[in-house]
Motif scaffolding. Sequence first.
Motif, short mmCIF file in Angstrom:
data_model
loop_
_atom_site.label_atom_id
_atom_site.label_comp_id
_atom_site.label_asym_id
_atom_site.label_seq_id
_atom_site.Cartn_x
_atom_site.Cartn_y
_atom_site.Cartn_z
N THR A 1 0.82 -1.18 0.07
CA THR A 1 0.07 0.10 -0.15
C THR A 1 0.96 1.25 -0.08
O THR A 1 0.27 2.53 -0.26
CB THR A 1 -0.93 0.06 1.36
N PHE A 2 2.33 1.30 0.05
CA PHE A 2 3.07 2.24 0.24
C PHE A 2 3.62 2.65 -1.44
O PHE A 2 4.27 3.69 -1.58
CB PHE A 2 4.14 2.14 1.03
N CYS A 3 3.65 1.62 -2.11
CA CYS A 3 4.44 1.43 -3.39
C CYS A 3 3.76 2.03 -4.70
O CYS A 3 2.85 1.51 -4.98
CB CYS A 3 5.05 0.08 -3.38
N VAL B 1 11.67 -6.63 4.11
CA VAL B 1 10.51 -7.11 5.09
C VAL B 1 9.69 -5.95 5.41
O VAL B 1 8.69 -5.97 5.62
CB VAL B 1 11.07 -7.60 6.41
N GLN B 2 10.23 -4.77 5.43
CA GLN B 2 9.55 -3.37 5.49
C GLN B 2 9.43 -3.11 7.10
O GLN B 2 9.51 -2.05 7.55
CB GLN B 2 8.49 -3.12 4.60
N SER B 3 8.75 -3.90 7.75
CA SER B 3 8.36 -3.84 8.99
C SER B 3 8.22 -5.05 9.94
O SER B 3 8.30 -6.15 9.43
CB SER B 3 7.02 -3.21 9.24
N GLY C 1 18.25 -6.17 3.75
CA GLY C 1 16.53 -5.73 3.50
C GLY C 1 16.26 -4.31 3.29
O GLY C 1 17.27 -3.48 3.42
N ASP C 2 14.99 -4.13 3.12
CA ASP C 2 14.73 -2.68 3.07
C ASP C 2 13.51 -2.46 4.27
O ASP C 2 12.69 -3.43 4.74
CB ASP C 2 13.99 -2.45 1.97
N PHE C 3 13.57 -1.43 4.94
CA PHE C 3 12.88 -0.83 5.93
C PHE C 3 11.98 0.35 5.92
O PHE C 3 12.83 1.23 5.47
CB PHE C 3 13.60 -0.97 7.32
N TYR D 1 8.66 6.72 5.68
CA TYR D 1 7.56 6.32 4.76
C TYR D 1 7.39 8.08 4.07
O TYR D 1 7.35 8.89 4.77
CB TYR D 1 6.31 6.12 5.52
N SER D 2 7.03 7.75 2.91
CA SER D 2 6.78 8.90 2.36
C SER D 2 5.30 8.58 1.48
O SER D 2 5.16 7.44 0.87
CB SER D 2 7.75 9.77 1.23
N GLN D 3 4.42 9.66 1.63
CA GLN D 3 3.05 9.53 0.90
C GLN D 3 3.20 9.50 -0.57
O GLN D 3 3.66 10.58 -1.13
CB GLN D 3 2.30 10.75 1.35
N1 5AD Z 1 8.07 5.56 1.21
C1 5AD Z 1 9.27 5.09 1.81
N2 5AD Z 1 9.80 4.02 1.27
C2 5AD Z 1 9.39 3.58 0.16
N3 5AD Z 1 9.79 2.33 -0.53
C3 5AD Z 1 8.96 2.22 -1.60
N4 5AD Z 1 7.92 2.94 -1.37
C4 5AD Z 1 8.07 3.90 -0.42
C5 5AD Z 1 7.46 5.12 0.30
N5 5AD Z 1 6.03 5.37 -0.29
C6 5AD Z 1 10.99 1.42 -0.06
C7 5AD Z 1 10.57 0.20 0.07
C8 5AD Z 1 11.03 -0.41 -1.04
C9 5AD Z 1 12.17 0.16 -1.65
C10 5AD Z 1 12.66 0.05 -2.95
O1 5AD Z 1 11.82 1.57 -1.25
O2 5AD Z 1 11.40 -0.21 1.16
O3 5AD Z 1 11.63 -1.74 -0.90
#
Ligand code: 5AD
Length: 486
Positions: free
Chosen positions: A192-194, A296-298, A334-336, A368-370
Motif C-alpha cells: 500500500t506504500f508503493c 521485510v519493511q516492518s 533488507g529494506d525497512f 515513509y513518504s506519501q
Molecule cells: N515510502 C518510503 N519508502 C518506500 N519504498 C517504496 N515506497 C516507499 C514509500 N512510499 C522503499 C521500500 C522498497 C524500496 C525500494 O523503497 O522499502 O523496498
Amino acid sequence: MTSRPEAELDTSAAAETKTVSGDNTRKVFVRTYGCQMNVYDSERMTDVLAPQGYSTTEDMEEADLVILNTCHIREKAAEKVYSELGRIRKVKEERAKAGKDMMVGVAGCVAQAEGEEISRRAPIVDMVVGPQSYHQLPSLLDKARQGQKVVETEFDIDAKFDHLSERAEKPIMKRPPAAFLTVQEGCDKFCTFCVVPYTRGAEVSRSVEQIVTEAQRMAASGVREVTLLGQNVNAYHGEAADGSTWGLGKLLRRLSEIDGLDRLRYTTSHPRDMDDDLIEAHRELKSLMPYLHLPVQSGSDKILKAMNRKHTRDEYFRLIDRIREAAPDIALSGDFIVGFPGETDQDFEDTMDLIRRVEYGSAFSFKYSQRPGTPGATMEDQVPEDVKSARLQELQALLSEQQKAFNASRKGMTCDVLLEKKGRNPGQLVGKSPWLQPVQLDAPESMIGSVQAVEIVEIGSNSLFGRLIAGQDAADGSGAIPAPAA
Ligand code: 5AD
Ligand code: SF4
C-alpha cells in the motif's frame, strides 16, 4: 546502510557499455536515477541508439541527445526532474547559440507517471518515454526531429523484451566484469506504500531462451558476474522452449551452466515468493553468491497487514531459518520503512526486535513518504515527520552496528574476489566479495575481470581491504547501486 541514494548514480551509460556499429557521429548523454533496473535500461537504450550513429558521452554540453532515466519511488521525484530540466534548458540554449541542436528525452518511471504533463511544464522536452517503450527510441526520435512532441507510455512489455533481445545479438565490444540482466518487470503485489505496480505495471517474465541468449552473449563479452533484476525477481515464471514454466531456481541452475559466468546474483525478492527450489539453489549452486536482499519493511504484524505485505513476522523468521539452513554463510539484506501510517512506538519496537533477531549484513531504510495514488497516501494516522526522523535514526544506528559486525567477522578470512576496476590509488584494484562488499587490494591491472583468492586483512568503514594470495587463482567465482523494489 543509510537511505539509498535516489538521484546520484550519474551513470552516463557511457562508462558501462560500449557498442560497435554506426558512424558514431552523434553523442548521447544518459543520466540514470534510482535502482539497478534503470541502470540496465540505460544500457539497453544506448544499445538501441548505437546503430543510429550515437555514441555515449559523459559531458552533457557535447550531447546531441540528453536522456534522463528517472525514478519515481520516493517523494519529490518529479520536482527533481523538473529542476534538472531547468538546468538542461540552459545547456540547450548555450548550444543553440553555437548553432548546435540538442534533443531532450525523459524516460523511466517519472515519464510513465507524468506523461504529457512533462512536455507541458518543460517545453524543452522532445520525448517522454515510459519504461516499456525503449525499443521504439529510434522511431520516436525521428518523430521528434520532425517537430512532433512525443509521449509514449504504453505498457507493451513483451514487445520491448523481444526487440531488446534482438539488439543484444549485435556484437558488443566489451562489458565490465559485473553486469545486470533484467528477467522480470512489474509487480502484482500492491503493497500500500508503493508506486511500482502503477509505474511499471503488471508482473511480466522474459522467456528462458531470451535470458540464456543474453547471458551467453554477456559472458562472451567479458562479463563474469550477472545480477538478475526484477522488481519482484523471485516471482519469475518464464516460459521455456518446451512450453513449461520455469521459476527462478531453475533459471539460475541453467545460467550456472554457462561457461565464463562465475557468479550469479538476483534482486529484489519478496518473502512470499522464496520457494523451496530457490532455497535449494542456494545450497547447490557454487556460483550463486551468498547474498540475499529480502525486504521485510516492518517487524509489526499490524503494520505488515496495513502494508498488504502478505506475510507475518513469524513467517519471515521461519523463512530466514530455512534459508540459513541451506546457506549458513549467507549475508542478508533488507529494506525497512519507518513511520508507515498507524505505526506506534510498539510497532516500531517490533521492527527493532526483528532486526536484532535476524542480524543483517547490510540494509536500506527509509522514512515513509506519501505517494499519490497509493492507498497509504490517504490512510489516517500519518506519523509526524519528527517521529519518523527519530525512529529512522535509531533504526539506522542498529543496522549500522550490524553491518560493522558482519564486516568485522570477515577479517582474516580468505575469499574469492571478482576484480572489477582500478582503485583510487595507483596499483590498486577494487572488487567484490561473495557477500557484495567492496574489497580494495593491490593487484596488477591485468587481473581486472578475474576472480582471485584474497585474504581480508583490514576492515574499513565502507569496504574491506585485502591481500592477494600469491599463486592461488580461485578456481571458481563467486556489485552498490540500489536494488529495485519488492
Ligand atoms: N515510502 C518510503 N519508502 C518506500 N519504498 C517504496 N515506497 C516507499 C514509500 N512510499 C522503499 C521500500 C522498497 C524500496 C525500494 O523503497 O522499502 O523496498
Ligand atoms: Fe511490489 Fe515490492 Fe512495491 Fe511491494 S514494495 S508493490 S512487492 S515492488
